[in-house]
Design an enzyme around this catalytic site. Structure first.
Site, PDB file in Angstrom:
ATOM      1  N   GLU A  18       0.779  -0.951   0.062  1.00 25.84           N
ATOM      2  CA  GLU A  18       0.144   0.112  -0.370  1.00 25.84           C
ATOM      3  C   GLU A  18       0.960   1.155   0.002  1.00 25.84           C
ATOM      4  OE1 GLU A  18      -3.218   0.389   3.451  1.00 25.84           O
ATOM      5  OE2 GLU A  18      -2.039   2.140   3.730  1.00 25.84           O
ATOM      6  N   THR A  49      -4.234   4.570  -1.252  1.00 23.60           N
ATOM      7  CA  THR A  49      -4.890   4.862   0.388  1.00 23.60           C
ATOM      8  C   THR A  49      -5.541   6.395  -0.444  1.00 23.60           C
ATOM      9  OG1 THR A  49      -3.399   6.669   1.284  1.00 23.60           O
ATOM     10  CG2 THR A  49      -3.495   4.003   1.820  1.00 23.60           C
ATOM     11  N   HIS A  94      -8.588   2.829  -2.361  1.00 24.23           N
ATOM     12  CA  HIS A  94      -9.500   3.575  -1.479  1.00 24.23           C
ATOM     13  C   HIS A  94     -10.552   3.697  -1.617  1.00 24.23           C
ATOM     14  CE1 HIS A  94      -5.779   0.508   1.379  1.00 24.23           C
ATOM     15  NE2 HIS A  94      -5.975   0.366   0.160  1.00 24.23           N
ATOM     16  N   ARG A 124     -14.650   2.611   5.360  1.00 25.51           N
ATOM     17  CA  ARG A 124     -16.160   4.207   5.950  1.00 25.51           C
ATOM     18  C   ARG A 124     -14.710   5.239   6.413  1.00 25.51           C
ATOM     19  NH1 ARG A 124     -17.541   4.469  12.622  1.00 25.51           N
ATOM     20  NH2 ARG A 124     -15.298   5.457  11.814  1.00 25.51           N
ATOM     21  N   ALA A 144     -18.877   1.248   6.297  1.00 24.12           N
ATOM     22  CA  ALA A 144     -18.929   0.695   4.592  1.00 24.12           C
ATOM     23  C   ALA A 144     -19.900  -0.256   4.048  1.00 24.12           C
ATOM     24  CB  ALA A 144     -17.021  -0.091   4.977  1.00 24.12           C
ATOM     25  N   TYR A 179     -10.113  -6.054  11.435  1.00 21.44           N
ATOM     26  CA  TYR A 179      -9.160  -5.937  12.398  1.00 21.44           C
ATOM     27  C   TYR A 179      -9.351  -7.287  13.362  1.00 21.44           C
ATOM     28  CZ  TYR A 179     -10.378  -1.396  10.650  1.00 21.44           C
ATOM     29  OH  TYR A 179     -10.658  -0.141   9.920  1.00 21.44           O
TER      30      TYR A 179
END
Ligand SMILES: Cc1cc2nc3c(=O)[nH]c(=O)nc-3n(C[C@H](O)[C@H](O)[C@H](O)COP(=O)(O)OP(=O)(O)OC[C@H]3O[C@@H](n4cnc5c(N)ncnc54)[C@H](O)[C@@H]3O)c2cc1C
Length: 317
Positions: A18, A49, A94, A124, A144, A179
């Site tokens: 990323e 991102t 993203h 989100r 999201a 997560y």
């Protein structure tokens, strides 16, 4: 090509990473030159991102402060086009709920489709730094999962205003965030997993995790995700620690723990160069264990500084 196809076609764990768009006012050249050596490890995709607006206060000569909205890192879509063009790899922008109305989301997706983007990571986003909590735009998405729903509706040829006649539909592969140490707002991991499942049920096809430094936490998360009935690929996110400041910044910003064995080594370091060595060695060990466990991809958070990721990839790919 879709991320899910890349993963299906791969015979082994693939390398991916990323990057962040450069700060406004800087050219793209440095970033492109910086990531160029990473192409040696054949990443099938690179994530870019998205950074929503921030509020700054401008002082006027009369002493009054004016609240101004500004984007410090614009350019996500342009960088995606540049990466695909220069390196012939897929770029994954993203896409956030925050700062977008549904109409703006639809238009952004049309742009992405037109430049040849096949995948998006639907998120989100957070509240702007100066605001306390996340608030969607009027007529924007709260979570999201709602963004995933909108993208899938477009894939089915359904635009916001049903009267739009369409003989063409998009075909985005949608990824979402997971997560291992739970999202900071969720009261429990179980609660968070329910909503992770919601994103998958609405059509997301793969998960990229927040960074973690303790593989055991990833393995436990993976097991709970599977027990929750989620069967899509889970891509672990890794970040080599490279500076003394990150020892406290990363837990504060990303709501994660550093294992004792890592912090014991890090606090002995006197310079950033020493920290970087420890951080790279730790990430190499993490990577080897994750590859041995058969993860589909290792996804590196480079923060647009590629040298540490290069050293890790050289050891493990
Ligand atoms: C891989 C990765 C990449 C990222 N990239 C970016 C980026 O480019 N730009 C950026 O600004 N941020 C980025 N982030 C950060 C992300 O935007 C924040 O972590 C944000 O706070 C949550 O986003 P989400 O998509 O996980 O949210 P959601 O999946 O919407 O979840 C947010 C919270 O709401 C809860 N929740 C979800 N649905 C419901 C519901 N229906 N009712 C009640 N509660 C619910 C969840 O449990 C969670 O606590 C990234 C994070 C990851 C892991």
């Amino acid at each position: 090509m879709k991320i899910t196809e890349h993963l299906k076609n791969a015979k082994k764990t693939v390398f991916s990473f990323e990057i962040l768009p450069p700060l406004k006012g800087q050219s793209l050249n440095e970033l492109m030159e910086g990531i160029s050596p990473l192409m040696e490890f054949n990443p099938p995709f690179v994530d870019v991102t998205y950074h929503r607006e921030e509020f700054i206060y401008k002082k006027h000569p009369n002493g009054l402060l004016e609240k101004v909205s500004t984007k410090k890192r614009p350019g996500t879509v342009g960088i995606c086009a540049a990466i695909m063009n220069r390196f012939q790899v897929d770029a994954v922008p993203h896409l956030l709920c925050g700062g977008f109305t549904k109409e703006e989301t639809e238009n952004a997706l049309i742009d992405l489709n037109f430049i040849g983007v096949d995948n998006v990571l639907a998120l989100r986003g957070d509240a702007p730094k100066t605001e306390g909590r996340f608030e969607p735009e009027k007529d924007g998405h709260h979570f999201a999962s709602e963004l995933v729903e909108q993208i899938i509706r477009m894939n089915n040829g359904k635009y916001l205003h049903e009267e739009t006649e369409t003989s063409f539909h998009t075909d985005f592969c949608v990824g979402v965030a997971g997560y291992p140490e739970k999202h900071f707002e969720a009261p429990s991991l179980k609660f968070d997993l329910n909503y992770l499942k919601d994103k998958i049920d609405k059509g997301a096809e793969y998960i990229v995790t927040q960074m973690f430094f303790d593989n055991q936490k990833f393995f436990e998360f993976e097991q709970k995700v599977r027990e929750a009935g989620i069967n899509v690929p889970i891509i672990p996110g890794l970040k080599p620690i490279t500076t003394l400041g990150q020892i406290t910044m990363l837990p504060r910003t990303f709501f994660l723990d550093l294992p004792d064995a890592l912090t014991d080594e890090l606090i002995k370091c006197k310079t950033n160069a020493e920290v970087k060595e420890v951080g790279i060695a730790w990430a190499i060990e993490q990577s080897k264990e994750l590859i041995a466990a058969g993860v589909p991809s290792l996804h590196f958070y480079t923060m647009s500084k590629a040298d540490a990721t290069y050293k890790i990839a050289k050891e493990v790919f």
